[in-house]
Design an enzyme around this catalytic site. Structure first.
Site, PDB file in Angstrom:
ATOM      1  N   ASP A 288      -9.469 -18.363  12.106  1.00 17.01           N
ATOM      2  CA  ASP A 288      -8.186 -18.552  11.408  1.00 17.01           C
ATOM      3  C   ASP A 288      -7.798 -20.040  11.402  1.00 17.01           C
ATOM      4  O   ASP A 288      -7.435 -20.594  10.355  1.00 17.01           O
ATOM      5  CB  ASP A 288      -7.118 -17.711  12.137  1.00 17.01           C
ATOM      6  CG  ASP A 288      -5.708 -18.114  11.786  1.00 17.01           C
ATOM      7  OD1 ASP A 288      -5.226 -17.679  10.737  1.00 17.01           O
ATOM      8  OD2 ASP A 288      -5.086 -18.873  12.565  1.00 17.01           O
TER       9      ASP A 288
ATOM     10  N   LYS B 224      -7.601 -23.053   8.247  1.00 16.68           N
ATOM     11  CA  LYS B 224      -6.478 -23.989   8.016  1.00 16.68           C
ATOM     12  C   LYS B 224      -6.977 -25.426   8.012  1.00 16.68           C
ATOM     13  O   LYS B 224      -6.582 -26.240   7.166  1.00 16.68           O
ATOM     14  CB  LYS B 224      -5.422 -23.787   9.108  1.00 16.68           C
ATOM     15  CG  LYS B 224      -4.785 -22.402   9.082  1.00 16.68           C
ATOM     16  CD  LYS B 224      -3.986 -22.109  10.351  1.00 16.68           C
ATOM     17  CE  LYS B 224      -3.430 -20.691  10.338  1.00 16.68           C
ATOM     18  NZ  LYS B 224      -2.876 -20.260  11.616  1.00 16.68           N
TER      19      LYS B 224
ATOM     20  N   ARG C 240       0.833  -1.216   0.000  1.00 17.49           N
ATOM     21  CA  ARG C 240       0.000   0.000   0.000  1.00 17.49           C
ATOM     22  C   ARG C 240       0.863   1.260   0.000  1.00 17.49           C
ATOM     23  O   ARG C 240       0.637   2.184  -0.748  1.00 17.49           O
ATOM     24  CB  ARG C 240      -0.904  -0.002   1.239  1.00 17.49           C
ATOM     25  CG  ARG C 240      -2.243  -0.628   0.998  1.00 17.49           C
ATOM     26  CD  ARG C 240      -3.074  -0.584   2.239  1.00 17.49           C
ATOM     27  NE  ARG C 240      -2.397  -1.206   3.362  1.00 17.49           N
ATOM     28  CZ  ARG C 240      -2.981  -2.026   4.222  1.00 17.49           C
ATOM     29  NH1 ARG C 240      -4.247  -2.323   4.084  1.00 17.49           N
ATOM     30  NH2 ARG C 240      -2.305  -2.540   5.212  1.00 17.49           N
TER      31      ARG C 240
ATOM     32  N   GLU D  67       1.644 -23.666   0.998  1.00 16.39           N
ATOM     33  CA  GLU D  67       2.223 -24.294   2.208  1.00 16.39           C
ATOM     34  C   GLU D  67       2.173 -23.366   3.411  1.00 16.39           C
ATOM     35  O   GLU D  67       1.881 -23.786   4.527  1.00 16.39           O
ATOM     36  CB  GLU D  67       3.672 -24.710   1.921  1.00 16.39           C
ATOM     37  CG  GLU D  67       4.361 -25.426   3.059  1.00 16.39           C
ATOM     38  CD  GLU D  67       3.709 -26.774   3.366  1.00 16.39           C
ATOM     39  OE1 GLU D  67       2.971 -26.836   4.370  1.00 16.39           O
ATOM     40  OE2 GLU D  67       3.922 -27.752   2.623  1.00 16.39           O
TER      41      GLU D  67
ATOM     42  N   GLU E 177      -4.429 -10.998  15.511  1.00 20.22           N
ATOM     43  CA  GLU E 177      -4.763 -10.467  14.182  1.00 20.22           C
ATOM     44  C   GLU E 177      -5.481  -9.127  14.367  1.00 20.22           C
ATOM     45  O   GLU E 177      -6.031  -8.844  15.442  1.00 20.22           O
ATOM     46  CB  GLU E 177      -5.718 -11.434  13.460  1.00 20.22           C
ATOM     47  CG  GLU E 177      -5.165 -12.842  13.274  1.00 20.22           C
ATOM     48  CD  GLU E 177      -4.409 -13.028  11.973  1.00 20.22           C
ATOM     49  OE1 GLU E 177      -4.465 -12.140  11.110  1.00 20.22           O
ATOM     50  OE2 GLU E 177      -3.731 -14.061  11.836  1.00 20.22           O
TER      51      GLU E 177
ATOM     52  N   GLY F 121       2.130 -22.171   9.326  1.00 19.63           N
ATOM     53  CA  GLY F 121       3.379 -21.438   9.075  1.00 19.63           C
ATOM     54  C   GLY F 121       4.516 -22.282   8.548  1.00 19.63           C
ATOM     55  O   GLY F 121       4.493 -22.757   7.414  1.00 19.63           O
TER      56      GLY F 121
ATOM     57  N   LYS G 202      -4.795 -18.159   3.895  1.00 22.11           N
ATOM     58  CA  LYS G 202      -5.772 -19.228   4.179  1.00 22.11           C
ATOM     59  C   LYS G 202      -7.211 -18.748   4.070  1.00 22.11           C
ATOM     60  O   LYS G 202      -8.105 -19.508   3.700  1.00 22.11           O
ATOM     61  CB  LYS G 202      -5.529 -19.847   5.555  1.00 22.11           C
ATOM     62  CG  LYS G 202      -5.585 -18.886   6.728  1.00 22.11           C
ATOM     63  CD  LYS G 202      -4.208 -18.483   7.141  1.00 22.11           C
ATOM     64  CE  LYS G 202      -4.186 -17.412   8.186  1.00 22.11           C
ATOM     65  NZ  LYS G 202      -2.842 -17.017   8.554  1.00 22.11           N
TER      66      LYS G 202
ATOM     67  N   GLY H  70       1.482  -8.025  20.341  1.00 23.75           N
ATOM     68  CA  GLY H  70       1.282  -8.004  18.891  1.00 23.75           C
ATOM     69  C   GLY H  70       0.922  -9.365  18.318  1.00 23.75           C
ATOM     70  O   GLY H  70       1.046  -9.602  17.119  1.00 23.75           O
TER      71      GLY H  70
HETATM   72  P1  NAP Z   1       0.977  -7.782   7.047  1.00 25.83           P
HETATM   73  O1  NAP Z   1       2.218  -7.698   7.859  1.00 25.83           O
HETATM   74  O2  NAP Z   1      -0.239  -7.067   7.502  1.00 25.83           O
HETATM   75  O3  NAP Z   1       1.355  -7.288   5.570  1.00 25.83           O
HETATM   76  C1  NAP Z   1       0.399  -7.138   4.576  1.00 25.83           C
HETATM   77  C2  NAP Z   1       1.051  -6.461   3.392  1.00 25.83           C
HETATM   78  O4  NAP Z   1       0.109  -6.360   2.347  1.00 25.83           O
HETATM   79  C3  NAP Z   1       1.539  -5.030   3.703  1.00 25.83           C
HETATM   80  O5  NAP Z   1       2.791  -4.837   3.111  1.00 25.83           O
HETATM   81  C4  NAP Z   1       0.497  -4.149   3.023  1.00 25.83           C
HETATM   82  O6  NAP Z   1       1.030  -2.926   2.562  1.00 25.83           O
HETATM   83  C5  NAP Z   1       0.112  -5.026   1.856  1.00 25.83           C
HETATM   84  N1  NAP Z   1      -1.225  -4.700   1.370  1.00 25.83           N
HETATM   85  C6  NAP Z   1      -2.387  -4.757   2.054  1.00 25.83           C
HETATM   86  N2  NAP Z   1      -3.405  -4.374   1.256  1.00 25.83           N
HETATM   87  C7  NAP Z   1      -2.862  -4.055   0.062  1.00 25.83           C
HETATM   88  C8  NAP Z   1      -3.368  -3.572  -1.155  1.00 25.83           C
HETATM   89  N3  NAP Z   1      -4.662  -3.301  -1.298  1.00 25.83           N
HETATM   90  N4  NAP Z   1      -2.515  -3.368  -2.178  1.00 25.83           N
HETATM   91  C9  NAP Z   1      -1.200  -3.621  -2.043  1.00 25.83           C
HETATM   92  N5  NAP Z   1      -0.655  -4.072  -0.896  1.00 25.83           N
HETATM   93  C10 NAP Z   1      -1.473  -4.290   0.141  1.00 25.83           C
HETATM   94  O7  NAP Z   1       0.547  -9.308   6.811  1.00 25.83           O
HETATM   95  P2  NAP Z   1       1.429 -10.600   7.004  1.00 25.83           P
HETATM   96  O8  NAP Z   1       1.433 -10.970   8.444  1.00 25.83           O
HETATM   97  O9  NAP Z   1       2.694 -10.481   6.292  1.00 25.83           O
HETATM   98  O10 NAP Z   1       0.482 -11.701   6.299  1.00 25.83           O
HETATM   99  C11 NAP Z   1       0.404 -11.812   4.899  1.00 25.83           C
HETATM  100  C12 NAP Z   1      -0.376 -13.075   4.564  1.00 25.83           C
HETATM  101  O11 NAP Z   1       0.280 -14.199   5.135  1.00 25.83           O
HETATM  102  C13 NAP Z   1      -1.810 -13.118   5.094  1.00 25.83           C
HETATM  103  O12 NAP Z   1      -2.622 -13.819   4.216  1.00 25.83           O
HETATM  104  C14 NAP Z   1      -1.657 -13.905   6.391  1.00 25.83           C
HETATM  105  O13 NAP Z   1      -2.845 -14.555   6.793  1.00 25.83           O
HETATM  106  C15 NAP Z   1      -0.615 -14.905   5.977  1.00 25.83           C
HETATM  107  N6  NAP Z   1       0.137 -15.508   7.063  1.00 25.83           N
HETATM  108  C16 NAP Z   1       0.806 -14.713   7.935  1.00 25.83           C
HETATM  109  C17 NAP Z   1       1.547 -15.293   8.940  1.00 25.83           C
HETATM  110  C18 NAP Z   1       2.337 -14.459   9.907  1.00 25.83           C
HETATM  111  O14 NAP Z   1       3.006 -15.029  10.761  1.00 25.83           O
HETATM  112  N7  NAP Z   1       2.303 -13.142   9.822  1.00 25.83           N
HETATM  113  C19 NAP Z   1       1.591 -16.688   9.064  1.00 25.83           C
HETATM  114  C20 NAP Z   1       0.913 -17.474   8.135  1.00 25.83           C
HETATM  115  C21 NAP Z   1       0.188 -16.871   7.125  1.00 25.83           C
HETATM  116  P3  NAP Z   1       1.621  -1.817   3.576  1.00 25.83           P
HETATM  117  O15 NAP Z   1       2.792  -2.454   4.258  1.00 25.83           O
HETATM  118  O16 NAP Z   1       2.047  -0.696   2.705  1.00 25.83           O
HETATM  119  O17 NAP Z   1       0.506  -1.484   4.508  1.00 25.83           O
HETATM  120  N1  HSE Z   2      -2.803 -15.611  13.842  1.00 27.66           N
HETATM  121  C1  HSE Z   2      -2.161 -16.839  13.501  1.00 27.66           C
HETATM  122  C2  HSE Z   2      -1.776 -17.579  14.765  1.00 27.66           C
HETATM  123  C3  HSE Z   2      -0.905 -16.633  12.679  1.00 27.66           C
HETATM  124  O1  HSE Z   2      -1.856 -17.032  15.859  1.00 27.66           O
HETATM  125  O2  HSE Z   2      -1.397 -18.744  14.651  1.00 27.66           O
HETATM  126  C4  HSE Z   2      -1.184 -16.588  11.218  1.00 27.66           C
HETATM  127  O3  HSE Z   2      -1.640 -17.832  10.743  1.00 27.66           O
END
Ligand code: NAP
Ligand code: HSE
Length: 429
Positions: free
Chosen positions: A203, A207, A46, A131, A192, A136, A107, A189
């Site tokens: 969530d 999965k 974004r 995956e 979600e 994770g 997911k 932190g």
């Molecule tokens: P995050 O930290 O919130 O990052 C989301 C990213 O997407 C940010 O860079 C954001 O931009 C960008 N974004 C959001 N809306 C957008 C749009 N309309 N156009 C372009 N960019 C956009 O999320 P995350 O934790 O990395 O998670 C990403 C994915 O992985 C999700 O599907 C989540 O469920 C999955 N996931 C995450 C984890 C984890 O541990 N975090 C684990 C397993 C799966 P800005 O930075 O500019 O705001």
């Molecule tokens: N919110 C998830 C968890 C992480 O606590 O396991 C992303 O899948």
């Protein structure tokens, strides 16, 4: 050396920056392992000006993730934005339509749109891999769809939300109530943006629905995952369950039988303290798979976080670099069955916590209700009286949810309870 595999990364948050770091730090190793360089052509997020702690200067920038997906210099869209619909789904569909592979950690999108997206990807002859979307860093999608693919899977079960496991572990260790520990988790932190996704079981339910599809050759059916969150779990439940040799987990269970249909539950359950699931602490995840030839397989590891999740994303990217294009859910999407949801859960032993008025015949009345519903008592424990009432714990032999519900409905009429009874399923592990 053959042509590079060129990535377009949409989303530069926790996971996206983790992916950039791996590509940058392990470039030689990735090329050696796949036989071709893995490079990044373009990125999107974004906010263009945010400092993300990684050098993005060598990559083209796209404000619009759909434009990123369509670029001629992108072979694989790496979708790391999140969200069921919106830009994540639009970019994924655009990439597939342009004949590009997609790797996603999303997911929520796949639990709702997985069948349609899989059909589109397979018709286009491209990979759609996920995956990182389940547990994770744990390679459970690959385990189920490749390593265990010669097994009839009888059950997939696990703790798939680290935040809930952290909250339950912390409640037990500190003796603090749910509300206080929820606040701690928020301050750390862990939660979600919409905490209900974590503590409401949504969530983890996403999965489970994805794993069930691979395990049983069925269409992803998130709507029929029975969800119960952890917000009603009290410190008393945790302590008393511990006295009976159990721990409370937000446990996902998927099992299928021809007779009963597909059962998918993401609910608080008791598991023996000494079992691998009972020993699982803090934010760690665990998935337990039972197969007819392999027996029981237990996978444990970090279910979230930058490194573990990026590791899973990159494993999918590397498979694509090696030319491995497999059906999205383990078999061609058009052959996945739409099966009816199980009308009732499999019979189980039940844990009951009752607050019983301390007067003659009180326990006998409870035992009679249970007996009338065909529920037999396995173990029981009564504590000293607190005021008018005494806490009583009962563990039943296996019985149906129906029998339990009938018994719970009849308890009130016995006139011997001083508070609402609590019942929690005990899962065989
Ligand atoms: P995050 O930290 O919130 O990052 C989301 C990213 O997407 C940010 O860079 C954001 O931009 C960008 N974004 C959001 N809306 C957008 C749009 N309309 N156009 C372009 N960019 C956009 O999320 P995350 O934790 O990395 O998670 C990403 C994915 O992985 C999700 O599907 C989540 O469920 C999955 N996931 C995450 C984890 C984890 O541990 N975090 C684990 C397993 C799966 P800005 O930075 O500019 O705001
Ligand atoms: N919110 C998830 C968890 C992480 O606590 O396991 C992303 O899948």
């Amino acid at each position: 050396m053959t042509d590079p595999l060129r990535l377009g990364i949409a989303g530069l948050g926790t996971v996206g920056t983790g992916v950039v770091k791996i590509v940058q730090t392990h470039a030689d190793m990735l090329a050696a392992r796949t036989g071709r360089p893995v490079t990044i052509s373009a990125v999107s997020a974004r906010s263009r000006n945010k400092d993300r702690g990684v050098d993005l200067s060598g990559y083209a920038w796209e404000d619009d993730p759909v434009a990123l997906a369509g670029r001629d210099d992108v072979d694989v869209l790496v979708e790391l934005m999140g969200g069921t619909d919106g830009p994540a789904r639009a970019a994924t569909r655009a990439a597939i339509a342009r004949g590009k592979h997609v790797v996603t950690a999303n997911k929520a999108m796949l639990a709702v749109h997985g069948q349609g997206l899989a059909e589109e990807a397979e018709a286009a002859g491209v990979a759609l891999r996920f995956e990182a979307a389940v547990a994770g860093g744990i390679p459970v999608v690959k385990a189920l769809s490749e390593s265990l693919s010669a097994n009839r899977i009888t059950r997939v079960m696990g703790v798939m939300n680290g935040t809930c496991n952290y909250i339950l572990t912390r409640m037990e260790a500190s003796g603090l109530p749910y509300g206080k520990v929820f606040k701690e988790a928020a301050d750390l932190g862990y939660l979600e943006a919409d905490p209900q996704l974590d503590v409401g079981g949504i969530d983890a339910g996403h999965k489970l629905a994805l794993l069930a599809s691979i395990a049983f050759g069925t269409q992803v059916d998130f709507d029929n995952v029975h969800l119960e969150g952890i917000d009603r779990i009290t410190i008393e439940d945790i302590t008393r369950a511990g006295d009976m040799g159990y721990r409370i987990k937000l446990l996902g269970v998927a099992q299928m039988s021809e007779a009963r249909g597909l059962e998918q539950r993401m609910t608080p359950c008791l598991v023996p303290r000494k079992s691998p699931l009972g020993q699982l602490r803090n934010a760690t995840n665990m998935v337990v798979i039972d197969g007819d030839s392999c027996g029981q397989i237990v996978l444990r590891g970090a279910g979230a976080g930058e490194g573990p999740t990026a590791s899973a994303v990159m494993a999918d990217v590397l498979d694509i670099a090696r030319g491995l294009i497999l059906p999205v859910f383990g078999q061609p999407a058009r052959t996945l069955k739409a099966v009816p949801p199980a009308a009732a859960s499999a019979p189980a032993a039940w844990y009951l916590r009752l607050s019983l008025l301390d007067k003659p015949g009180a326990l006998a009345r409870i035992a009679t209700v249970l007996g009338d519903e065909g529920l037999s008592i396995d173990r029981m424990r009564q504590y000293g009286r607190h005021g008018e009432a005494a806490p009583v714990l009962i563990v039943t032999h296996k019985g149906t949810r129906d029998a339990l519900d009938h018994a719970m409905a009849k308890f009130d009429a016995t006139g011997v309870l001083s508070a609402a009874p609590v019942a929690i399923r005990i899962e065989e592990v």
